[in-house]
Design a protein around this motif. Structure first.
Motif, PDB file in Angstrom:
ATOM      1  N   ASP A 246       0.834  -1.139   0.081  1.00 47.87           N
ATOM      2  CA  ASP A 246       0.103  -0.029  -0.073  1.00 47.87           C
ATOM      3  C   ASP A 246       0.824   1.111   0.025  1.00 47.87           C
TER       4      ASP A 246
ATOM      5  N   GLU B  63       2.200   4.996   0.146  1.00 43.27           N
ATOM      6  CA  GLU B  63       1.929   6.024   0.900  1.00 43.27           C
ATOM      7  C   GLU B  63       2.915   7.353   0.271  1.00 43.27           C
TER       8      GLU B  63
ATOM      9  N   GLY C 255      -2.008   2.112  -5.220  1.00 45.55           N
ATOM     10  CA  GLY C 255      -2.064   3.666  -4.935  1.00 45.55           C
ATOM     11  C   GLY C 255      -3.537   3.961  -4.509  1.00 45.55           C
ATOM     12  N   ASP C 256      -4.038   5.294  -4.696  1.00 45.86           N
ATOM     13  CA  ASP C 256      -4.777   5.843  -4.470  1.00 45.86           C
ATOM     14  C   ASP C 256      -6.213   5.078  -5.261  1.00 45.86           C
ATOM     15  N   SER C 257      -5.961   5.220  -6.231  1.00 48.61           N
ATOM     16  CA  SER C 257      -6.988   4.713  -7.433  1.00 48.61           C
ATOM     17  C   SER C 257      -6.654   3.498  -8.458  1.00 48.61           C
TER      18      SER C 257
ATOM     19  N   ARG D 216      -3.888   6.239   6.724  1.00 52.81           N
ATOM     20  CA  ARG D 216      -5.044   6.230   5.678  1.00 52.81           C
ATOM     21  C   ARG D 216      -6.294   5.427   6.108  1.00 52.81           C
TER      22      ARG D 216
END
Length: 166
Positions: free
Chosen positions: A85, A87, A131-133, A166
């Motif tokens: 994940d 960041e 990542g985020d998306s 997050r």
């Protein structure tokens, strides 16, 4: 891969000059781009390819997208390998791929470098970077660490190992 060599300096120079500290200096930006290009040059070396995640790749690990500041990634286990994940800034929308770098002289995991280019074909995946998306495949590679890392401008910074926000 040759088109990467032309694009990387332009992107990283702009990012490298954004602040006054040495890690973000133009010199370190150029050094980092040269380092990223040396990693790309070593990708085709079949003897250096990892087919399993490095054993020390646990907890919180150093990570960085080419052209952006050093960051970190949280490591988890997935059904098809390690899950990271990410960041930090600049995670690629696609294409892209991550490379877990292992120092070939002492067999020590150093961190994950993420590229914003097409991944290599027919390369064994050891996991996924999220990542985020989006997410990108993760590969593993033994590299000559002294040829891809500079003591004055290291690829990865010391990381905060506290829990994610997050």
């Amino acid at each position: 891969m040759k088109s990467i060599s032309v694009l990387l300096p332009i992107v990283a120079l702009g990012m490298a000059c954004s602040t006054g500290d040495r890690a973000n200096s133009a010199m370190c930006g150029i050094t980092f781009l040269a380092s990223a290009n040396r990693v790309l040059e070593q990708i085709p070396m079949i003897h250096a390819v990892l087919t399993d995640p490095p054993p020390e790749m646990t907890g919180v690990v150093p990570a960085r997208v080419v052209g952006y500041s050093p960051a970190r990634a949280l490591v988890g286990d997935g059904p098809d390998g390690v899950l990271l994940d990410y960041e930090g800034e600049g995670f690629p929308e696609l294409p892209g791929f991550g490379v877990a770098l292992v120092d070939d002289s002492i067999e020590v995991f150093r961190g994950v470098l993420i590229f914003m280019v097409e991944p290599p074909e027919d390369y064994p995946e050891i996991g996924t970077v999220f990542g985020d998306s989006t997410n990108v495949p993760l590969y593993g590679l033994r590299v000559n660490w002294s040829s891809v890392n500079s003591e004055r401008c290291p690829i990865f910074s010391p990381i905060d190992t506290t829990t994610s926000s997050r």
